[in-house]
Design an enzyme around this catalytic site. Structure first.
Site, PDB file in Angstrom:
ATOM      1  N   ARG A  81       1.020  -1.138   0.104  1.00 26.94           N
ATOM      2  CA  ARG A  81       0.061   0.102  -0.094  1.00 26.94           C
ATOM      3  C   ARG A  81       1.002   1.309  -0.005  1.00 26.94           C
ATOM      4  O   ARG A  81       0.686   2.142   0.407  1.00 26.94           O
ATOM      5  CB  ARG A  81      -0.918   0.115   1.343  1.00 26.94           C
ATOM      6  CG  ARG A  81      -1.816  -1.090   1.414  1.00 26.94           C
ATOM      7  CD  ARG A  81      -2.864  -1.134   0.144  1.00 26.94           C
ATOM      8  NE  ARG A  81      -3.885  -2.114   0.382  1.00 26.94           N
ATOM      9  CZ  ARG A  81      -3.981  -3.335  -0.100  1.00 26.94           C
ATOM     10  NH1 ARG A  81      -3.084  -3.733  -0.887  1.00 26.94           N
ATOM     11  NH2 ARG A  81      -4.862  -4.095  -0.022  1.00 26.94           N
TER      12      ARG A  81
ATOM     13  N   SER B 101     -10.979  -1.588   3.187  1.00 24.30           N
ATOM     14  CA  SER B 101     -10.059  -1.870   4.566  1.00 24.30           C
ATOM     15  C   SER B 101      -9.914  -0.343   5.106  1.00 24.30           C
ATOM     16  O   SER B 101      -9.321   0.246   4.448  1.00 24.30           O
ATOM     17  CB  SER B 101      -8.688  -2.792   4.305  1.00 24.30           C
ATOM     18  OG  SER B 101      -9.103  -3.917   3.635  1.00 24.30           O
TER      19      SER B 101
ATOM     20  N   GLU C  53      -5.573   2.842   6.299  1.00 21.46           N
ATOM     21  CA  GLU C  53      -5.223   2.549   4.605  1.00 21.46           C
ATOM     22  C   GLU C  53      -5.976   3.824   4.153  1.00 21.46           C
ATOM     23  O   GLU C  53      -5.256   4.437   3.113  1.00 21.46           O
ATOM     24  CB  GLU C  53      -5.684   1.557   4.259  1.00 21.46           C
ATOM     25  CG  GLU C  53      -5.493   1.242   2.710  1.00 21.46           C
ATOM     26  CD  GLU C  53      -6.147   0.109   2.055  1.00 21.46           C
ATOM     27  OE1 GLU C  53      -5.662  -1.127   2.310  1.00 21.46           O
ATOM     28  OE2 GLU C  53      -6.954   0.251   1.202  1.00 21.46           O
TER      29      GLU C  53
HETATM   30  P1  FAD Z   1      -9.361   8.168  -4.727  1.00 21.09           P
HETATM   31  O1  FAD Z   1     -10.209   7.629  -3.157  1.00 21.09           O
HETATM   32  O2  FAD Z   1     -10.225   9.117  -5.422  1.00 21.09           O
HETATM   33  O3  FAD Z   1      -8.225   8.718  -4.401  1.00 21.09           O
HETATM   34  C1  FAD Z   1      -7.074   8.019  -3.533  1.00 21.09           C
HETATM   35  C2  FAD Z   1      -5.910   9.077  -3.248  1.00 21.09           C
HETATM   36  O4  FAD Z   1      -5.256   9.291  -4.574  1.00 21.09           O
HETATM   37  C3  FAD Z   1      -6.273  10.417  -2.717  1.00 21.09           C
HETATM   38  O5  FAD Z   1      -5.175  10.869  -1.903  1.00 21.09           O
HETATM   39  C4  FAD Z   1      -6.276  11.136  -4.272  1.00 21.09           C
HETATM   40  O6  FAD Z   1      -5.901  12.442  -4.016  1.00 21.09           O
HETATM   41  C5  FAD Z   1      -5.385  10.561  -4.977  1.00 21.09           C
HETATM   42  N1  FAD Z   1      -5.401  10.438  -6.471  1.00 21.09           N
HETATM   43  C6  FAD Z   1      -6.385  10.040  -7.107  1.00 21.09           C
HETATM   44  N2  FAD Z   1      -6.429  10.054  -8.435  1.00 21.09           N
HETATM   45  C7  FAD Z   1      -5.160  10.943  -8.657  1.00 21.09           C
HETATM   46  C8  FAD Z   1      -4.651  11.432  -9.738  1.00 21.09           C
HETATM   47  N3  FAD Z   1      -5.094  11.005 -11.194  1.00 21.09           N
HETATM   48  N4  FAD Z   1      -3.454  12.029  -9.775  1.00 21.09           N
HETATM   49  C9  FAD Z   1      -2.764  12.120  -8.594  1.00 21.09           C
HETATM   50  N5  FAD Z   1      -3.385  11.731  -7.308  1.00 21.09           N
HETATM   51  C10 FAD Z   1      -4.845  11.059  -7.276  1.00 21.09           C
HETATM   52  N6  FAD Z   1      -7.700  -1.411  -2.332  1.00 21.09           N
HETATM   53  C11 FAD Z   1      -6.861  -2.422  -2.578  1.00 21.09           C
HETATM   54  O7  FAD Z   1      -5.752  -2.131  -2.558  1.00 21.09           O
HETATM   55  N7  FAD Z   1      -7.383  -3.530  -2.531  1.00 21.09           N
HETATM   56  C12 FAD Z   1      -8.521  -3.953  -2.589  1.00 21.09           C
HETATM   57  O8  FAD Z   1      -8.890  -5.201  -2.452  1.00 21.09           O
HETATM   58  C13 FAD Z   1      -9.594  -2.927  -2.183  1.00 21.09           C
HETATM   59  N8  FAD Z   1     -10.862  -3.176  -2.161  1.00 21.09           N
HETATM   60  C14 FAD Z   1     -11.764  -2.359  -1.847  1.00 21.09           C
HETATM   61  C15 FAD Z   1     -13.083  -2.535  -1.778  1.00 21.09           C
HETATM   62  C16 FAD Z   1     -14.151  -1.645  -1.538  1.00 21.09           C
HETATM   63  C17 FAD Z   1     -15.675  -1.874  -1.341  1.00 21.09           C
HETATM   64  C18 FAD Z   1     -13.708  -0.055  -1.494  1.00 21.09           C
HETATM   65  C19 FAD Z   1     -14.866   0.952  -1.409  1.00 21.09           C
HETATM   66  C20 FAD Z   1     -12.366   0.321  -1.547  1.00 21.09           C
HETATM   67  C21 FAD Z   1     -11.480  -0.972  -1.871  1.00 21.09           C
HETATM   68  N9  FAD Z   1      -9.960  -0.508  -2.163  1.00 21.09           N
HETATM   69  C22 FAD Z   1      -8.986  -1.625  -2.187  1.00 21.09           C
HETATM   70  C23 FAD Z   1      -9.388   0.783  -1.868  1.00 21.09           C
HETATM   71  C24 FAD Z   1      -9.842   1.624  -3.134  1.00 21.09           C
HETATM   72  O9  FAD Z   1     -10.496   0.968  -4.073  1.00 21.09           O
HETATM   73  C25 FAD Z   1      -8.404   1.768  -3.771  1.00 21.09           C
HETATM   74  O10 FAD Z   1      -7.502   2.582  -3.080  1.00 21.09           O
HETATM   75  C26 FAD Z   1      -8.528   2.804  -5.099  1.00 21.09           C
HETATM   76  O11 FAD Z   1      -7.237   2.432  -5.791  1.00 21.09           O
HETATM   77  C27 FAD Z   1      -8.974   4.100  -4.912  1.00 21.09           C
HETATM   78  O12 FAD Z   1      -9.213   4.467  -6.050  1.00 21.09           O
HETATM   79  P2  FAD Z   1      -9.843   5.912  -6.270  1.00 21.09           P
HETATM   80  O13 FAD Z   1      -9.904   6.440  -7.822  1.00 21.09           O
HETATM   81  O14 FAD Z   1     -11.122   5.842  -5.740  1.00 21.09           O
HETATM   82  O15 FAD Z   1      -9.087   6.949  -5.357  1.00 21.09           O
HETATM   83  N1  EPU Z   2     -10.751 -12.299   9.291  1.00 19.88           N
HETATM   84  C1  EPU Z   2     -11.567 -12.401  10.490  1.00 19.88           C
HETATM   85  N2  EPU Z   2     -12.650 -11.638  10.509  1.00 19.88           N
HETATM   86  C2  EPU Z   2     -12.814 -10.436  10.048  1.00 19.88           C
HETATM   87  C3  EPU Z   2     -11.914 -10.171   8.791  1.00 19.88           C
HETATM   88  C4  EPU Z   2     -11.102 -11.338   8.656  1.00 19.88           C
HETATM   89  O1  EPU Z   2     -11.326 -13.517  11.101  1.00 19.88           O
HETATM   90  O2  EPU Z   2     -13.739  -9.957  10.199  1.00 19.88           O
HETATM   91  C5  EPU Z   2      -9.704 -13.129   9.129  1.00 19.88           C
HETATM   92  C6  EPU Z   2      -9.947 -14.088   7.590  1.00 19.88           C
HETATM   93  O3  EPU Z   2     -10.751 -14.871   8.055  1.00 19.88           O
HETATM   94  C7  EPU Z   2      -8.808 -14.283   7.258  1.00 19.88           C
HETATM   95  C8  EPU Z   2      -7.838 -12.995   7.547  1.00 19.88           C
HETATM   96  O4  EPU Z   2      -8.751 -12.185   8.633  1.00 19.88           O
HETATM   97  O5  EPU Z   2      -8.197 -15.327   7.769  1.00 19.88           O
HETATM   98  C9  EPU Z   2      -7.537 -11.954   6.423  1.00 19.88           C
HETATM   99  O6  EPU Z   2      -9.036 -11.728   5.895  1.00 19.88           O
HETATM  100  P1  EPU Z   2      -9.387 -11.500   4.300  1.00 19.88           P
HETATM  101  O7  EPU Z   2      -8.831 -12.529   3.587  1.00 19.88           O
HETATM  102  O8  EPU Z   2     -10.806 -10.757   4.193  1.00 19.88           O
HETATM  103  O9  EPU Z   2      -8.286 -10.155   3.874  1.00 19.88           O
HETATM  104  P2  EPU Z   2      -7.933  -8.881   4.696  1.00 19.88           P
HETATM  105  O10 EPU Z   2      -6.476  -9.099   5.288  1.00 19.88           O
HETATM  106  O11 EPU Z   2      -8.791  -8.359   5.626  1.00 19.88           O
HETATM  107  C10 EPU Z   2      -6.672  -7.823   2.444  1.00 19.88           C
HETATM  108  C11 EPU Z   2      -6.680  -6.522   1.999  1.00 19.88           C
HETATM  109  C12 EPU Z   2      -7.957  -6.345   1.249  1.00 19.88           C
HETATM  110  C13 EPU Z   2      -7.977  -7.273   0.055  1.00 19.88           C
HETATM  111  C14 EPU Z   2      -7.964  -8.693   0.744  1.00 19.88           C
HETATM  112  C15 EPU Z   2      -7.611  -9.989  -0.171  1.00 19.88           C
HETATM  113  C16 EPU Z   2      -5.552  -4.993   3.184  1.00 19.88           C
HETATM  114  C17 EPU Z   2      -5.555  -3.704   4.379  1.00 19.88           C
HETATM  115  N3  EPU Z   2      -6.449  -5.264   2.880  1.00 19.88           N
HETATM  116  O12 EPU Z   2      -7.818  -7.864   3.386  1.00 19.88           O
HETATM  117  O13 EPU Z   2      -7.809  -5.098   0.365  1.00 19.88           O
HETATM  118  O14 EPU Z   2      -8.987  -7.441  -0.814  1.00 19.88           O
HETATM  119  O15 EPU Z   2      -6.856  -8.914   1.699  1.00 19.88           O
HETATM  120  O16 EPU Z   2      -6.515  -9.930  -0.709  1.00 19.88           O
HETATM  121  O17 EPU Z   2      -4.458  -5.504   2.890  1.00 19.88           O
HETATM  122  C18 EPU Z   2      -8.368  -2.805   0.539  1.00 19.88           C
HETATM  123  O18 EPU Z   2      -7.340  -2.495   0.897  1.00 19.88           O
HETATM  124  O19 EPU Z   2      -9.265  -2.044   0.707  1.00 19.88           O
HETATM  125  C19 EPU Z   2      -8.898  -4.219   0.596  1.00 19.88           C
HETATM  126  C20 EPU Z   2     -10.330  -4.665   0.664  1.00 19.88           C
END
Ligand code: FAD
Ligand code: EPU
Length: 336
Positions: free
Chosen positions: A154, A224, A320
């Site tokens: 991240r 997250s 995050e």
């Molecule tokens: P924004 O929130 O719009 O911006 C994020 C930051 O980047 C801000 O500081 C903004 O100023 C800057 N920024 C954005 N665009 C630009 C640009 N063009 N130039 C310069 N700066 C910019 N993240 C993961 O890594 N893994 C996951 O599995 C994951 N799952 C998610 C699930 C859900 C339901 C949600 C809501 C979020 C999840 N995220 C996850 C977080 C998020 O999706 C990512 O961080 C994504 O890349 C953010 O994109 P955004 O365009 O919405 O960013």
């Molecule tokens: N767990 C629990 N209880 C909970 C949540 C999780 O026991 O309420 C346990 C799960 O059973 C598992 C472990 O914790 O053993 C990890 O959970 P999960 O696989 O759901 O992933 P995570 O670590 O919670 C991370 C990323 C996610 C990404 C998933 C899959 C971060 C901060 N988050 O979540 O990214 O989608 O792995 O790779 O690294 C995001 O960044 O916004 C995001 C959603």
């Protein structure tokens, strides 16, 4: 007149103005015509951003589009506008049988944001497919191409050296034609690497994510809320003596990543609510806007969760989510 800022938490927050740009020229113009020297920030979908107050400046919504695909003997090369929607790009590549992005399906937000926090899920991080990132240096209008994003968990150079005064405008992605499925994470381990396809992984990732993560259109959230904490192996081993079932992810250099969701869950906080903000029932690492939450509700809940984990496990959680204040980003570790 103040305008509403798009954000997946579903918070009602305003900026002095919100401007959508679809070309690099328009983006540059917003910067050049800012005679009052207002703060400016660029967003994609606001899916990783918590606006803690109304923004006293201009929010630029990046919608620079376009996908071009070329190839070498070894790879598919994608040049993608920063305002393309990440999941649509993943779906398009999977449909065209260009494998490599399938594990990153359904991550909300724009392509331009993917390198910024080096998005990751299900065993893959953006850095695996990163080719280059094109930035616009707003003060000079110069375009800079960065090939070494200095990626970490991240983390990237775009959060540090290139955070203020630079806009991501295009992202270069390289997909190897010698595709190897990544089946290291969770339920993906059950697939046979000989027969699995990119589409099968894509579908499975979508299915798992639908079951755990709330759809922001229905229940506001930013994914997250905290990063998974990385601790010394000695610390993890001590915790494992007390909690043998604790999930761990060994890293390089005697470091171990812990699952923040598990730690929060063990504190009994699933469903816990402050004001309109709550800990998600299906995934404790996600804080949701359950009932017209204010940013203050979300901040109070995050503080409560952080303190509970610190008290029970002596582990410090770090957000995050990017916290944005009246004039720009807030140092979250000091704020919470
Ligand atoms: P924004 O929130 O719009 O911006 C994020 C930051 O980047 C801000 O500081 C903004 O100023 C800057 N920024 C954005 N665009 C630009 C640009 N063009 N130039 C310069 N700066 C910019 N993240 C993961 O890594 N893994 C996951 O599995 C994951 N799952 C998610 C699930 C859900 C339901 C949600 C809501 C979020 C999840 N995220 C996850 C977080 C998020 O999706 C990512 O961080 C994504 O890349 C953010 O994109 P955004 O365009 O919405 O960013
Ligand atoms: N767990 C629990 N209880 C909970 C949540 C999780 O026991 O309420 C346990 C799960 O059973 C598992 C472990 O914790 O053993 C990890 O959970 P999960 O696989 O759901 O992933 P995570 O670590 O919670 C991370 C990323 C996610 C990404 C998933 C899959 C971060 C901060 N988050 O979540 O990214 O989608 O792995 O790779 O690294 C995001 O960044 O916004 C995001 C959603």
């Amino acid at each position: 007149m103040k305008q509403k800022i798009p954000n997946t938490f579903g918070l009602t927050v305003y900026a002095r103005s919100v401007v959508t740009v679809s070309t690099v020229e328009q983006l540059q113009q917003v910067w050049d015509q800012n005679q009052e020297n207002q703060p400016i920030m660029i967003i994609g979908e606001g899916s990783n951003t918590l606006f803690t107050a109304d923004y006293d400046g201009i929010v630029v919504v990046n919608r620079i589009k376009g996908i071009t695909i070329t190839e070498t003997q070894e790879s598919w090369l994608l040049n993608v506008g920063a305002g393309e929607i990440w999941h649509d790009l993943v779906s398009t590549t999977v449909e065209k049988q260009l494998a490599g992005l399938e594990n990153l399906a359904l991550i909300p937000g724009c392509v331009g944001s993917a390198p910024i926090q080096n998005i990751g899920a299900y065993g893959i991080e953006f850095q695996k497919v990163a080719d280059y990132v094109q930035l616009l240096e707003l003060a000079t209008g110069k375009i800079i191409t960065v090939t070494d994003g200095q990626y970490g968990y991240r983390e990237s150079i775009f959060k540090r050296r290139y955070s203020n005064g630079y806009a991501v405008i295009y992202v270069g992605i390289r997909l190897s034609k010698q595709w190897q499925p990544v089946l290291t994470y969770g339920e993906l381990k059950n697939f046979d690497p000989q027969t699995v396809t990119s589409k099968i992984i894509f579908d499975k990732v979508c299915e798992i994510r639908h079951s755990k993560l709330p759809d922001p259109k229905i229940l506001g959230n930013g994914g997250s809320f905290f990063k998974n904490p990385v601790v010394d192996k000695i610390v993890a081993d001590k915790l494992l003596e007390i909690y043998p079932a604790m999930p761990i992810y060994p890293q390089v250099d005697n470091q171990v990543k812990l699952a923040a969701g598990w730690l929060i869950d063990q504190c009994g906080l699933k469903g816990f609510q402050i004001g309109g903000a709550a800990v998600h029932q299906q995934q404790a690492l996600v804080l949701v806007n359950k009932n017209n939450a204010t940013a203050q509700d979300v901040v109070a809940l995050a503080r409560y969760v952080k303190n509970a984990v610190l008290e029970k496990f002596s582990v410090t959680l770090s957000p995050e989510i990017r916290f944005i204040g009246r004039t720009g980003e807030i140092n979250v570790d000091k704020f919470l």
